[in-house]
Every structure is written in C-alpha cells, then in structure tokens.
Design an enzyme around this catalytic site. Structure first.
Site, PDB file in Angstrom:
ATOM      1  N   ALA A 250       0.850  -1.193   0.000  1.00  0.00           N
ATOM      2  CA  ALA A 250       0.000   0.000   0.000  1.00  0.00           C
ATOM      3  C   ALA A 250       0.884   1.239   0.000  1.00  0.00           C
ATOM      4  O   ALA A 250       1.819   1.343   0.791  1.00  0.00           O
ATOM      5  CB  ALA A 250      -0.916   0.008   1.227  1.00  0.00           C
ATOM      6  N   ALA A 251       0.609   2.157  -0.908  1.00  0.00           N
ATOM      7  CA  ALA A 251       1.363   3.409  -1.013  1.00  0.00           C
ATOM      8  C   ALA A 251       0.396   4.581  -0.947  1.00  0.00           C
ATOM      9  O   ALA A 251      -0.820   4.402  -0.774  1.00  0.00           O
ATOM     10  CB  ALA A 251       2.176   3.437  -2.304  1.00  0.00           C
ATOM     11  N   SER A 252       0.926   5.784  -1.094  1.00  0.00           N
ATOM     12  CA  SER A 252       0.093   6.975  -0.903  1.00  0.00           C
ATOM     13  C   SER A 252      -0.964   7.118  -1.993  1.00  0.00           C
ATOM     14  O   SER A 252      -2.049   7.633  -1.741  1.00  0.00           O
ATOM     15  CB  SER A 252       0.977   8.222  -0.876  1.00  0.00           C
ATOM     16  N   LEU A 253      -0.672   6.661  -3.213  1.00  0.00           N
ATOM     17  CA  LEU A 253      -1.641   6.803  -4.301  1.00  0.00           C
ATOM     18  C   LEU A 253      -2.594   5.626  -4.399  1.00  0.00           C
ATOM     19  O   LEU A 253      -3.731   5.785  -4.856  1.00  0.00           O
ATOM     20  CB  LEU A 253      -0.914   6.976  -5.641  1.00  0.00           C
ATOM     21  N   GLY A 254      -2.154   4.439  -4.031  1.00  0.00           N
ATOM     22  CA  GLY A 254      -3.017   3.271  -4.173  1.00  0.00           C
ATOM     23  C   GLY A 254      -2.423   2.060  -3.499  1.00  0.00           C
ATOM     24  O   GLY A 254      -1.383   2.144  -2.842  1.00  0.00           O
ATOM     25  N   GLN A 255      -3.105   0.919  -3.666  1.00  0.00           N
ATOM     26  CA  GLN A 255      -2.603  -0.322  -3.089  1.00  0.00           C
ATOM     27  C   GLN A 255      -2.708  -1.437  -4.110  1.00  0.00           C
ATOM     28  O   GLN A 255      -3.490  -1.369  -5.055  1.00  0.00           O
ATOM     29  CB  GLN A 255      -3.329  -0.671  -1.802  1.00  0.00           C
ATOM     30  N   VAL A 256      -1.886  -2.472  -3.918  1.00  0.00           N
ATOM     31  CA  VAL A 256      -1.717  -3.520  -4.925  1.00  0.00           C
ATOM     32  C   VAL A 256      -2.166  -4.869  -4.375  1.00  0.00           C
ATOM     33  O   VAL A 256      -1.853  -5.232  -3.231  1.00  0.00           O
ATOM     34  CB  VAL A 256      -0.241  -3.603  -5.371  1.00  0.00           C
ATOM     35  N   LYS A 271      -3.493  -2.773  -9.269  1.00  0.00           N
ATOM     36  CA  LYS A 271      -3.308  -1.549  -8.493  1.00  0.00           C
ATOM     37  C   LYS A 271      -4.595  -0.740  -8.510  1.00  0.00           C
ATOM     38  O   LYS A 271      -5.155  -0.470  -9.566  1.00  0.00           O
ATOM     39  CB  LYS A 271      -2.149  -0.720  -9.071  1.00  0.00           C
ATOM     40  N   ASP A 401      10.970   7.720 -12.928  1.00  0.00           N
ATOM     41  CA  ASP A 401      10.881   7.412 -11.496  1.00  0.00           C
ATOM     42  C   ASP A 401      11.872   6.306 -11.147  1.00  0.00           C
ATOM     43  O   ASP A 401      11.493   5.254 -10.642  1.00  0.00           O
ATOM     44  CB  ASP A 401       9.453   6.999 -11.143  1.00  0.00           C
TER      45      ASP A 401
END
Length: 616
Positions: A250-256, A271, A401
């Site tokens: 899970a990251a700031s923009l979404g989760q996988v 995602k 990135d």
C-alpha cells in the site's frame, strides 16, 4: 538554509576529470557575492601533481580519474551527502508503513466526489473550482496547520534568531519528513521530487527527504473491490479467479493486490487508486500555487526560487501519474521499445483491465536489484546503464521514477524494470546534445561547452556564452603549458564559475535531474559490490554504438570529431577505444554480460571466434 550552487560544483568535477588532476584536499567555503547573493557555497580544492603527466584522454584513464575523485569527494561531508542523495542511498524502500502513521486526506464527499475537477493539470481550472468552495479550502488549511503548526513555528524562530547549525538543519529536515508523510500524496511526492534537486535543497536536506516512506496503511479492501467493479464494469469474481483478500503493498496513491486473470490464468498485479487522492492532490496543488504567487511579490524570495514554475513542472507529471490509463499506455510503449534488449523484462500491461483508477499488469517474480546477493548483480547494473541510455538517447522516452524499488532481478537472472506512471520525453536536440557534450569533454574542447549548455537547456537559446569559455579553458591551458594542476588556483576558479552562474540564467532542466538520478542510483547499487565501478566505463559502449551506427548528420560529425579531434588529426587509440566499446555493447545487449571483452576468441563464457581481431 544555504544550498550548493550545483553548476560550478559540477563544472569543476568535469574539469578535474578531463585534466587528470589528482585531488589532495577538498573543502567548501562561504563567501559574499554581488547582486545580493549572501549564502552560496563554493568549492575550494587543493591539488597535487600526479607522478607522471598523462596527456591521453582515453576512456579508461578518464574513468580512473573519476574513481580517484570519488574517493576524495567521499572525504568531504557535504559532497558525500549530495552523492548519497543522488544515488538514492538514503531512500526509504520499506515494504511496510511507518509505525503509527496516519495519512490525512480530503474526503470525496467534501468536494462532490471530484465532480468538475480536471483530470489533467490546469491551474486556472483548479482556481475556478476551489474558488467556489471556500469552506473546503478552509478545512484543509486548518488540517495542514494543525499537523504542521509546530514545525512552522520552530522554523520561523530559527530564521529570526539566525540559527544555521548543520545538526539543527538535519533535525528540522527529519521533522519536515514526518510532517510531509502524514499530509498525504501531494506532499510525499513533492518531497521526493525535491530530494534529487541539489539546486533547491542542501545536501543534508536531500538525504533526509529521501527517507520519506511512501508506504502507508492500507484502506478497506471492500472499498478497493467496489472501485474495481465500478471502474471496469464487472464483478471481481468475473475478472479474477483468485485475488488476495488484503493488499500485498500500500502506497500513498493506491494499493496492490496479487490476482489471477480468470480469462487467461495469468498472474497479475492489480493496483487500485486510493479514495480521495484526486481531490486531495488538486486542493493541495491549488493552495501551494496560491502561496507561490504571493511569494513572487517578495523579491528576496522570488530571486532565489520561482516556486510557481517549480510547482507547475512537478504538478504536470503528478497528474499524469494519477491516470492509470496513461501508465498502461506507457508500459506498452516502453515494452515495444525495449525489445532490442533481450535481457530486459518489461511487465505486460492489460488495457482491457485498466481504467483511470485501476491498473493491471503482469506479476514479476524476483527480488529487488538493490537487495540481491546474486553473482550477476554487477552485470545487471551494467545492463541497466545501457537500458536507461537506450530509453534516453534512442527512444527519447525515459523512465522518470528510477529508484531501487523499481529495478528487479528476475528468477532467471534478467533485469526487470517496473512502474511507468512517470515518463519524460527527450527532444532530438537534447539527445544529440548529450552525445556531443561527451565528445567535447573527452577531447577537452571547452570552447564548445557553451553551445552544449544551450543544446541541453541549461541556458536559454540566444545567450552569449563566450564569457564562460575562459573559466573552463583556464585549467586546460595551464595543464598543457606545464606544471599540471599545482599551478591552478581553484579557489579563484570556483569564484569565477560561481559568478558566471549568477550573471547568466543557468538552471538544471527537469529531464536532466532525472537523468542524473537514474545513473546515480545504478552507480550506488554497483558500488556496494564493486568499489571500482566507473559509470563512464559502462556508458561508453552505448555511446560508441550510437556514434558508429547512427545515420544522423550530427552524430556522423560527432564520430569524426571523436576520431580526428578539433585539429583533424587521426587518433588510432580513440578508434580502438570505440571498437572495443562497441564489442562490449553487443555483449551487454545480447547476453547481459558486461564483465569482459573478447579474450582469445571468448567473451565472458561465450565463444565468439576471431572475427574482428587486430593482426600485426
């Protein structure tokens, strides 16, 4: 907070490399310059003459000098911090969220579910939208101040009292890092973007901001699965025969989630974008830009940094990352372009399972390259250099990135590159300009470096660069005249170069900051296992291949220049360098083997015969 003026810093590094100077001591000093420039760091370098004078500028000798300088730079605290930051060595790539972290987002219901918000960055549209919602704006301001009020107060007191202690700077940067993480994706991504900009932040601040963790607590999977069904128009069971009940990351923009496509049986990564991201990012961008416009009214702030221009540059790319359709298209495009490198794996993307907020791509089995202990990591790093240069200078479509978490070693020993939400396009003028600049530096032709700066967008077109040449040729002329580096006053040289950067509109173009970051990250991984790694050794094979196979008039002229030089004298050693480098490029491209040139008909572990051997 003083920052290193990176243009003279980088220029002196190039000069030292090209003139074979051996650095014996290295320090930073602060001086007062005209035009109200009070806190600018310059370089003071003392040198010693090497035991023998080296006039040849072959790649092997240049790389040896670069290794010597790297060792000397590592002894200086500020220079070492900056190199750590550029290599991503302080980057937080944890798999789990920071303990106790709570990310504060704007609820979708606060702004009508985002109805009317642009999907592409448009500052005027954002101003019009949020100008009609003063209560939403006020709530977010109160939320930000409630979280960051203490930090802002302490920073203001530091500025008022003139505190300028390095330890205090690190402490404040660490406090800012924790504050940024809790305020959500806009602040996290902005902090990460600034962490590779030595023209904006001090080296210590760069290192601290790279510790920003983009791993945050996951949100309810029921919401994520509902988003999948709403975006793709089918139930989760219809799409996937298996899917993990909770996210694997899970990251700031979404989760996988890890899943299996029901239609094909392929294992995929799914995602799903976090609720409220578009709304929160849009509102934070609007507020930050309004503050930047206010700052433009104060010359002391505006002369140091154009925050609005920096923000607009960042926001354009950030909005692209919010659209998973664009990421899918990027992945398809880069996969096609990277077919020329059989040892490079790009995950397959599935447009039929992708929307603006849901992205499905092939699941890659392997380990992070930066964490791998396999014997072939060094060869894969060499391949990574070739891969990024192919993106940059062949396709002109560049992975924007690059960090250790986006490069993997697959189970069968190949290099996998992930996450194409952020890409940068490079113009033909910039591509050719970089190759020409390398040729000029290797030939020590500083008379052309001013035009190279223009071609690479460091200086605007039409600028008279003739005053830059004397500062660059000073070292070159003295070295050729005799006496070597010991006769050079580097303190005066640094002051001259620094003054030029204030007299002329130097800037680090956005694409170049990303290029530096990508190459530096690869270098940082390589140095862990090979302290003698020199980036020019691994980049030169690609440069040789472009020079010797490209049909463009500019690169044909650059090839002639490399072999014959400015004086039109044939250099057999340089031609041999190019041919050997071309051979190594083939080994890296076809076999992922950059470990050896051909010896007795064998390259690495592959028998290639005697074709092309020099005889007599």
């Amino acid at each position: 907070m003083p920052t290193i003026n990176v243009i003279p810093y980088a220029t002196i590094i190039f000069i030292l490399a090209a003139t074979n100077c051996h650095v014996s001591s290295f320090s930073l000093y602060k001086t007062r310059l005209p035009r109200n420039v009070e806190k600018t760091w310059h370089l003071k370098i003392q040198t010693k003459t090497p035991p023998t004078r080296l006039y040849s500028s072959t790649v092997s000798k240049t790389s040896e000098m670069m290794r010597d300088m790297r060792e000397q730079l590592a002894q200086n605290e500020d220079a070492n911090f900056m190199m750590q930051a550029l290599r991503g060595q302080g980057m937080n790539d944890d798999d789990n969220a920071a303990e106790g972290l709570q990310m504060r987002l704007v609820g979708e219901d606060m702004v009508d579910g985002g109805s009317g918000l642009p999907y592409e960055y448009d500052p005027e549209a954002l101003k019009s939208y949020f100008g009609k919602k003063p209560l939403v704006v006020l709530k977010r301001i109160i939320q930000v101040l409630g979280v960051g009020g203490g930090f802002f107060t302490k920073s203001a007191i530091d500025a008022f009292l003139g505190r300028n202690d390095p330890d205090l700077e690190v402490k404040r940067a660490a406090e800012l890092r924790d504050l940024i993480t809790s305020l959500g994706p806009f602040y996290i991504k902005l902090g990460q973007a600034l962490s590779i900009r030595p023209d904006v932040l001090s080296p210590r601040s760069m290192v601290e901001l790279q510790k920003l963790c983009d791993k945050v607590p996951s949100y309810d999977s029921k919401i994520a699965f509902a988003t999948i069904e709403r975006e793709l128009g089918r139930t989760v069971d219809e799409l996937f025969s298996e899917i993990t009940p909770e996210p694997v990351a899970a990251a700031s923009l979404g989760q996988v989630y890890k899943a299996t496509l029901r239609k094909t049986g392929q294992t995929v990564a799914v995602k799903v974008q976090r609720p409220g991201v578009l709304e929160t990012v849009s509102l934070d961008l609007y507020l930050a830009r309004e503050i930047g416009l206010i700052a433009r009214a104060f010359p002391l702030l505006a002369d140091r940094l154009d925050a609005v221009a920096l923000l607009d540059e960042f926001a354009y790319r950030f909005f692209q990352e919010l659209d998973y359709n664009a990421e899918c298209a990027n992945g398809l495009k880069i996969k096609e372009q990277m077919k020329v490198l059989p040892m490079v794996v790009i995950p397959s993307n599935f447009p039929e399972y992708t929307s603006r907020r849901v992205h499905v791509a092939e699941w890659i089995y392997g380990e992070k390259l930066s964490q791998s202990t396999a014997d072939d990591v060094g060869a894969l790093v060499n391949l990574g250099v070739i891969t990024y240069l192919t993106q940059l200078l062949d396709a002109g479509f560049f992975h924007a990135d690059p960090h250790p978490g986006n490069m993997m070693r697959t189970e069968d020993g190949k290099l996998a590159i992930l996450d194409f939400g952020l890409m940068t396009e490079i113009t033909d003028n910039q591509k050719y300009g970089m190759i020409e600049a390398i040729a000029h530096l290797l030939n020590r032709d500083y008379s052309e470096i001013g035009q190279d700066f223009i071609n690479l967008d460091f200086i605007p077109e039409g600028t008279d660069t003739r005053p830059i040449v004397p500062a660059l040729t000073k070292v070159f002329d003295v070295a050729l005249a005799g006496g070597g580096a010991k006769s050079i006053n580097f303190q005066d040289l640094a002051a001259d170069l620094a003054q030029i950067t204030f007299d002329y509109p130097f800037r680090i173009p956005p694409y170049f900051a990303l290029v530096i970051r990508a190459i530096s990250v690869l270098e940082g991984i390589a140095l862990v296992g090979n302290p003698n790694f020199a980036i020019i050794d691994e980049a030169y094979p690609y440069i040789a291949r472009r020079l010797m196979t490209d049909d463009s008039p500019r690169l044909k002229a650059a090839l002639k220049y490399m072999v014959y030089g400015k004086e039109n004298n044939f250099d057999a050693e340089r031609l041999i360098d190019l041919l050997q480098a071309l051979e190594k490029f083939s080994a890296v491209r076809d076999d992922g083997d950059g470990s050896a040139f051909k010896v007795n008909g064998v390259r690495g572990t592959k028998v290639v015969g005697s074709a092309g051997d020099f005889v007599g």
